[in-house]
Every structure is written in C-alpha cells, then in structure tokens.
Write a protein that holds these residues in place. Sequence first.
Motif, PDB file in Angstrom:
ATOM      1  N   LEU A 185       0.741  -1.272  -0.011  1.00  0.00           N
ATOM      2  CA  LEU A 185      -0.112  -0.148  -0.036  1.00  0.00           C
ATOM      3  C   LEU A 185       0.832   1.313   0.062  1.00  0.00           C
ATOM      4  CD1 LEU A 185      -2.926   0.428   0.452  1.00  0.00           C
ATOM      5  CD2 LEU A 185      -2.753   0.774   2.662  1.00  0.00           C
ATOM      6  N   PRO A 186       0.688   2.245  -0.962  1.00  0.00           N
ATOM      7  CA  PRO A 186       1.438   3.421  -1.025  1.00  0.00           C
ATOM      8  C   PRO A 186       1.157   4.449  -0.128  1.00  0.00           C
ATOM      9  CG  PRO A 186       0.026   3.390  -2.977  1.00  0.00           C
ATOM     10  CD  PRO A 186      -0.381   2.006  -2.018  1.00  0.00           C
ATOM     11  N   ASN A 213       7.426   9.346   0.510  1.00  0.00           N
ATOM     12  CA  ASN A 213       6.845   8.203   0.191  1.00  0.00           C
ATOM     13  C   ASN A 213       7.400   6.775   0.617  1.00  0.00           C
ATOM     14  OD1 ASN A 213       4.880   9.655  -1.989  1.00  0.00           O
ATOM     15  ND2 ASN A 213       7.103  10.752  -2.286  1.00  0.00           N
ATOM     16  N   PHE A 214       6.572   6.031   0.614  1.00  0.00           N
ATOM     17  CA  PHE A 214       7.000   4.644   1.207  1.00  0.00           C
ATOM     18  C   PHE A 214       5.800   3.847   1.093  1.00  0.00           C
ATOM     19  CE2 PHE A 214       5.262   6.940   4.692  1.00  0.00           C
ATOM     20  CZ  PHE A 214       4.539   6.031   5.623  1.00  0.00           C
ATOM     21  N   THR A 215       6.018   2.405   1.264  1.00  0.00           N
ATOM     22  CA  THR A 215       5.036   1.552   1.284  1.00  0.00           C
ATOM     23  C   THR A 215       4.870   0.825   2.597  1.00  0.00           C
ATOM     24  OG1 THR A 215       6.488  -0.147   0.291  1.00  0.00           O
ATOM     25  CG2 THR A 215       4.969   1.033  -1.153  1.00  0.00           C
ATOM     26  N   VAL A 216       3.725   0.256   2.848  1.00  0.00           N
ATOM     27  CA  VAL A 216       3.510  -0.643   3.884  1.00  0.00           C
ATOM     28  C   VAL A 216       2.647  -2.020   3.366  1.00  0.00           C
ATOM     29  CG1 VAL A 216       3.380   1.168   5.548  1.00  0.00           C
ATOM     30  CG2 VAL A 216       1.311   0.448   4.558  1.00  0.00           C
ATOM     31  N   VAL A 220      -2.723   6.881  -3.854  1.00  0.00           N
ATOM     32  CA  VAL A 220      -1.745   6.886  -2.555  1.00  0.00           C
ATOM     33  C   VAL A 220      -2.722   7.343  -1.474  1.00  0.00           C
ATOM     34  CG1 VAL A 220      -0.848   9.360  -2.801  1.00  0.00           C
ATOM     35  CG2 VAL A 220       0.564   7.479  -1.903  1.00  0.00           C
ATOM     36  N   LEU A 221      -2.253   6.784  -0.262  1.00  0.00           N
ATOM     37  CA  LEU A 221      -3.042   7.285   1.020  1.00  0.00           C
ATOM     38  C   LEU A 221      -1.947   8.461   1.528  1.00  0.00           C
ATOM     39  CD1 LEU A 221      -4.176   4.386   3.120  1.00  0.00           C
ATOM     40  CD2 LEU A 221      -5.586   6.154   2.074  1.00  0.00           C
ATOM     41  N   GLU A 222      -2.669   9.636   1.780  1.00  0.00           N
ATOM     42  CA  GLU A 222      -1.572  10.778   2.400  1.00  0.00           C
ATOM     43  C   GLU A 222      -2.178  11.535   3.557  1.00  0.00           C
ATOM     44  OE1 GLU A 222      -0.638  13.946  -1.006  1.00  0.00           O
ATOM     45  OE2 GLU A 222      -1.717  15.157   0.467  1.00  0.00           O
ATOM     46  N   THR A 223      -1.397  11.874   4.178  1.00  0.00           N
ATOM     47  CA  THR A 223      -1.594  12.873   5.358  1.00  0.00           C
ATOM     48  C   THR A 223      -0.618  13.951   5.201  1.00  0.00           C
ATOM     49  OG1 THR A 223      -1.994  12.757   7.792  1.00  0.00           O
ATOM     50  CG2 THR A 223       0.129  11.626   7.058  1.00  0.00           C
TER      51      THR A 223
END
Length: 146
Positions: free
Chosen positions: A5-6, A46-49, A118-121
């Motif tokens: 998940l990005p 930016n990273f993935t989990v 992407v999921l962003e905060t």
Amino acid sequence: MDQELPLRIILKNPPKGVDFGLQKGSGSHYETVQKQQFDSQDLEFNFTVRVKGNQGTDTQPTLLGPFVQGPPNARFVYLDIGTCAGQIASVWSRRLKIPLLGISWEMVNQLLKNDGQVLETQVPGTGKDNGPTCGTVKPFTGWQTK
C-alpha cells in the motif's frame, strides 16, 4: 490478503536548516532514509506498507513493513529530526510520530482498485516553540486517498 500500500506524508512548512528523514527499522537498529531540508516547498516522504489480514474477520487491516512501528492496534511511522536524522551539528534531536490509525479496509480496497492513488496525510512541520514538531502529531487529521 498480503498487498503493498503506497503512503505519503507531507510535512508542512518545517523550520529551515534542519534535516528530516523517514525512519526505517526500529530500536537502535534503524536508518534514516529520504533525508531532506525545507527550502521553499513542503517536504514529501513516500513509502509503502504491507497490508495483512482478512476483511471478513479483522475489523482493521494489519500494517507491516520496515517503516511501521508499534503494536498492531497502535501502529505509527517516525520522522527523524536533526541529530536523530544524522545531522550531527543540529541543535535539534527529535522524532515525529505519525499514527497509522484510521486506515480502513475501504481505503485499502479503493487504492488497490485505482492504480496510481496513494494514502496521504499532511502534518505541521513547526511546533509551538518554533522548532520542528515532535512527539505524536496532534491534532491528527488522518489519511486521505489522493
């Protein structure tokens, strides 16, 4: 389910001259990656989990990976600041804890269906003392699909 998940963290208007980086690993066995300093634009990490779990039985997805910290019900990501990010001459030695709470199965499914999202905060980079924000982000506005 075992999917990547990005995620993206936008650090808004942090102080100039301070190194910020994403913490990879935990305890004393970590490295700071994506080191950067504020110039005129907000900082972006930016990273993935890895998402694990069963939507039929698990109320929330379990998030895993080298950037993920904490117990399953309170996962988070660290941004290292100043000396914690390897900036030896810095007067700052802090970390910023960004919760992964609120990432739902609905969000996961939406991202997996829409390639490129992407999921962003977005979190504040400067604290009340005019230094880098540290501790747990408060108030935390959560994660949004972008």
